[in-house]
Enzyme design. Structure first.
Site, PDB file in Angstrom:
ATOM      1  N   HIS A 107      36.568  45.176  42.309  1.00  0.00           N
ATOM      2  CA  HIS A 107      37.901  44.559  42.409  1.00  0.00           C
ATOM      3  C   HIS A 107      37.853  43.237  41.646  1.00  0.00           C
ATOM      4  CE1 HIS A 107      41.670  43.519  44.883  1.00  0.00           C
ATOM      5  NE2 HIS A 107      41.495  42.529  44.016  1.00  0.00           N
ATOM      6  N   HIS A 126      40.040  40.463  38.877  1.00  0.00           N
ATOM      7  CA  HIS A 126      41.198  40.022  38.089  1.00  0.00           C
ATOM      8  C   HIS A 126      40.689  39.357  36.816  1.00  0.00           C
ATOM      9  CE1 HIS A 126      44.126  40.631  41.369  1.00  0.00           C
ATOM     10  NE2 HIS A 126      43.093  40.356  42.138  1.00  0.00           N
ATOM     11  N   LEU A 127      41.008  39.973  35.692  1.00  0.00           N
ATOM     12  CA  LEU A 127      40.582  39.398  34.401  1.00  0.00           C
ATOM     13  C   LEU A 127      41.715  38.682  33.689  1.00  0.00           C
ATOM     14  CD1 LEU A 127      38.274  42.128  32.806  1.00  0.00           C
ATOM     15  CD2 LEU A 127      37.598  39.896  33.711  1.00  0.00           C
ATOM     16  N   ARG A 128      42.964  38.886  34.166  1.00  0.00           N
ATOM     17  CA  ARG A 128      44.141  38.287  33.503  1.00  0.00           C
ATOM     18  C   ARG A 128      44.254  38.759  32.049  1.00  0.00           C
ATOM     19  NH1 ARG A 128      45.394  37.316  38.642  1.00  0.00           N
ATOM     20  NH2 ARG A 128      44.538  35.409  39.492  1.00  0.00           N
ATOM     21  N   ASN A 137      47.725  43.494  38.119  1.00  0.00           N
ATOM     22  CA  ASN A 137      48.868  42.616  38.436  1.00  0.00           C
ATOM     23  C   ASN A 137      49.077  41.542  37.375  1.00  0.00           C
ATOM     24  OD1 ASN A 137      46.505  41.261  39.275  1.00  0.00           O
ATOM     25  ND2 ASN A 137      47.570  40.141  40.889  1.00  0.00           N
ATOM     26  N   LYS A 160      46.662  51.174  42.137  1.00  0.00           N
ATOM     27  CA  LYS A 160      46.685  50.052  43.066  1.00  0.00           C
ATOM     28  C   LYS A 160      48.033  49.943  43.756  1.00  0.00           C
ATOM     29  CE  LYS A 160      45.536  46.197  45.085  1.00  0.00           C
ATOM     30  NZ  LYS A 160      44.630  45.106  44.845  1.00  0.00           N
ATOM     31  N   HIS A 168      46.112  46.904  48.745  1.00  0.00           N
ATOM     32  CA  HIS A 168      46.171  45.550  49.301  1.00  0.00           C
ATOM     33  C   HIS A 168      46.771  45.705  50.699  1.00  0.00           C
ATOM     34  CE1 HIS A 168      46.580  41.062  48.987  1.00  0.00           C
ATOM     35  NE2 HIS A 168      47.296  41.342  50.066  1.00  0.00           N
ATOM     36  N   HIS A 188      39.353  44.267  49.779  1.00  0.00           N
ATOM     37  CA  HIS A 188      39.064  42.934  50.322  1.00  0.00           C
ATOM     38  C   HIS A 188      39.371  42.855  51.813  1.00  0.00           C
ATOM     39  CE1 HIS A 188      43.282  42.715  49.338  1.00  0.00           C
ATOM     40  NE2 HIS A 188      43.090  42.406  48.073  1.00  0.00           N
ATOM     41  N   LEU A 223      44.376  35.568  49.170  1.00  0.00           N
ATOM     42  CA  LEU A 223      45.022  36.572  50.016  1.00  0.00           C
ATOM     43  C   LEU A 223      44.251  37.885  49.936  1.00  0.00           C
ATOM     44  CD1 LEU A 223      48.762  35.805  49.276  1.00  0.00           C
ATOM     45  CD2 LEU A 223      47.578  35.509  51.466  1.00  0.00           C
ATOM     46  N   ASP A 268      37.122  40.279  43.976  1.00  0.00           N
ATOM     47  CA  ASP A 268      38.471  39.706  43.934  1.00  0.00           C
ATOM     48  C   ASP A 268      38.450  38.349  43.241  1.00  0.00           C
ATOM     49  OD1 ASP A 268      41.185  39.691  44.182  1.00  0.00           O
ATOM     50  OD2 ASP A 268      41.217  39.214  46.312  1.00  0.00           O
ATOM     51  N   HIS A 270      42.909  31.074  38.602  1.00  0.00           N
ATOM     52  CA  HIS A 270      44.187  30.405  38.308  1.00  0.00           C
ATOM     53  C   HIS A 270      43.821  29.028  37.769  1.00  0.00           C
ATOM     54  CE1 HIS A 270      46.858  33.204  40.499  1.00  0.00           C
ATOM     55  NE2 HIS A 270      45.893  33.283  41.396  1.00  0.00           N
ATOM     56  N   ALA A 297      47.336  31.896  45.290  1.00  0.00           N
ATOM     57  CA  ALA A 297      46.196  32.485  46.005  1.00  0.00           C
ATOM     58  C   ALA A 297      45.183  32.998  44.996  1.00  0.00           C
ATOM     59  CB  ALA A 297      46.690  33.636  46.871  1.00  0.00           C
TER      60      ALA A 297
END
Ligand code: DOR
Ligand code: ZN
Length: 345
Positions: A13, A15-17, A41, A99, A136, A174, A219, A247, A251, A263
């Protein structure tokens, strides 16, 4: 000197953006992980197989030439998702999982699902073809206390969903509560859970006691200590239903340090060091490979990585940068709030 060698871990899980942030954070994951399940996302989200193909291409283009890394793509489930597009993306090997974000549950989730009945044809198709659904697991009802949203989701959404589509393979992502751990342990073969590094290391005091600390806000939000202990027990048990999903969710600092901070906790750099610390504390270093390297591939039907990673315990605490500097701005690195002596060799 103590050291441990495990098969190269995967991150189930991540997030690479995109854009400059992707370029800034990808090398840290690619150094320590062979593969990762890539969260969809983005703005706009990765909804179709064409979106996933284009995003995968951008990830591979951003990968430094000296690193190998396989992004395992996901599709963001919307009420307009086409079951045939999902099935063909899975059959071609392009997409590993779908997802499900309940609309409004977290960062960039507004295009998510409001009414589960609208996505039943997709979920039924996924059950038929053996494609996993990553969830989620939090309700979005504003009347439900934020610390209860996972437990209420399990009771009111996940359990009925599993009864309705029993063949659907579900990853409860998560997981942050003892209720989540107990529910997964009590379920049959079609349910597993990922656990983050930070939820094994902090409880909600890290966010709120002695001042408000936005870099510990994520979150699902970290819960009270009894929940952290339940997560540690599950993660370090060797039980094949629990595996690592960091996760790691970068940011830039201005979006965390403000009146309404985002978050997300950025752990890609120091996850393996922190995990070795946790597993050593629990007397379970022999189960680190199960959690970080073996259980995830078994669940997703992939081979364990041939390459290995060695973690070495140093006499002196190891240090990371407090922040990394991306083209989008600085991103604060997770501070585990205690000295860590483990380092990836
Ligand atoms: O803390 C989080 N950050 N939780 C999520 O579910 C999303 C993520 C993000 O994208 O920043
Ligand atoms: Zn996430």
């Amino acid at each position: 000197m103590v050291e441990i060698t495990i098969p190269k871990p995967d991150d189930w899980h991540l997030h690479l953006r995109d854009g400059a942030m992707l370029e800034g954070v990808l090398p840290f994951s690619a150094r320590h992980f062979a593969r990762a399940i890539i969260m969809p996302n983005l703005v706009p989200p990765v909804v179709t197989s064409a979106d996933a193909q284009a995003y995968r291409d951008r990830i591979l283009a951003a990968l430094p030439a000296d690193l190998e890394f396989t992004p395992l793509m996901t599709l963001y489930l919307t009420e307009g998702t086409d079951p045939a597009d999902v099935a063909s993306a899975h059959a071609s090997g392009l997409v590993t999982a779908v997802k499900l974000y309940p609309a409004g549950a977290t960062t960039n989730s507004h295009s998510g699902v409001r009414d589960l009945s609208k996505v039943m044809p997709v979920l039924e198709k996924m059950a038929e073809i053996g494609m996993p659904l990553c969830i989620h697991g939090e309700v979005t009802d504003p009347s439900v206390d934020i610390f209860d949203r996972e437990a209420v989701f399990i009771e009111t959404v996940l359990d009925p969903l599993r009864a309705r589509v029993p063949d659907l393979k579900i990853t409860l992502e998560h997981v942050t509560t003892s209720q989540g751990v107990d529910y997964v342990m009590g379920a049959d073969a079609n349910l597993a859970a990922s656990i983050t590094t930070h939820h094994l290391m902090i409880n909600r005091n890290a966010i709120l006691a002695g001042g408000i600390r936005p870099h510990y806000y994520c979150l699902p939000v970290a819960k009270r200590e009894s929940h952290r202990l339940a997560l540690r027990k599950a993660a370090t048990s060797g039980d094949a239903r629990f595996f690592l999903g960091t996760d790691s969710a970068p940011h830039v600092d201005p979006l965390k340090e403000c009146g309404c901070g985002c978050a997300g906790i950025f752990t890609a750099i120091n996850t393996l060091s922190c995990l070795a610390h946790v597993f050593e504390e629990e007397g379970a270093l022999d189960h680190l490979a199960a959690f970080a390297s073996r259980n995830g591939p078994a669940w997703y039907g992939l081979p364990v990585n041939d390459e290995t990673v060695t973690l070495v315990k140093r006499d002196q605490p190891v240090h990371w940068p407090d922040k990394i500097f991306t083209g989008d701005g600085p991103v604060t690195v997770f501070d585990p709030l205690l000295p860590i002596h483990w380092e990836v060799a």
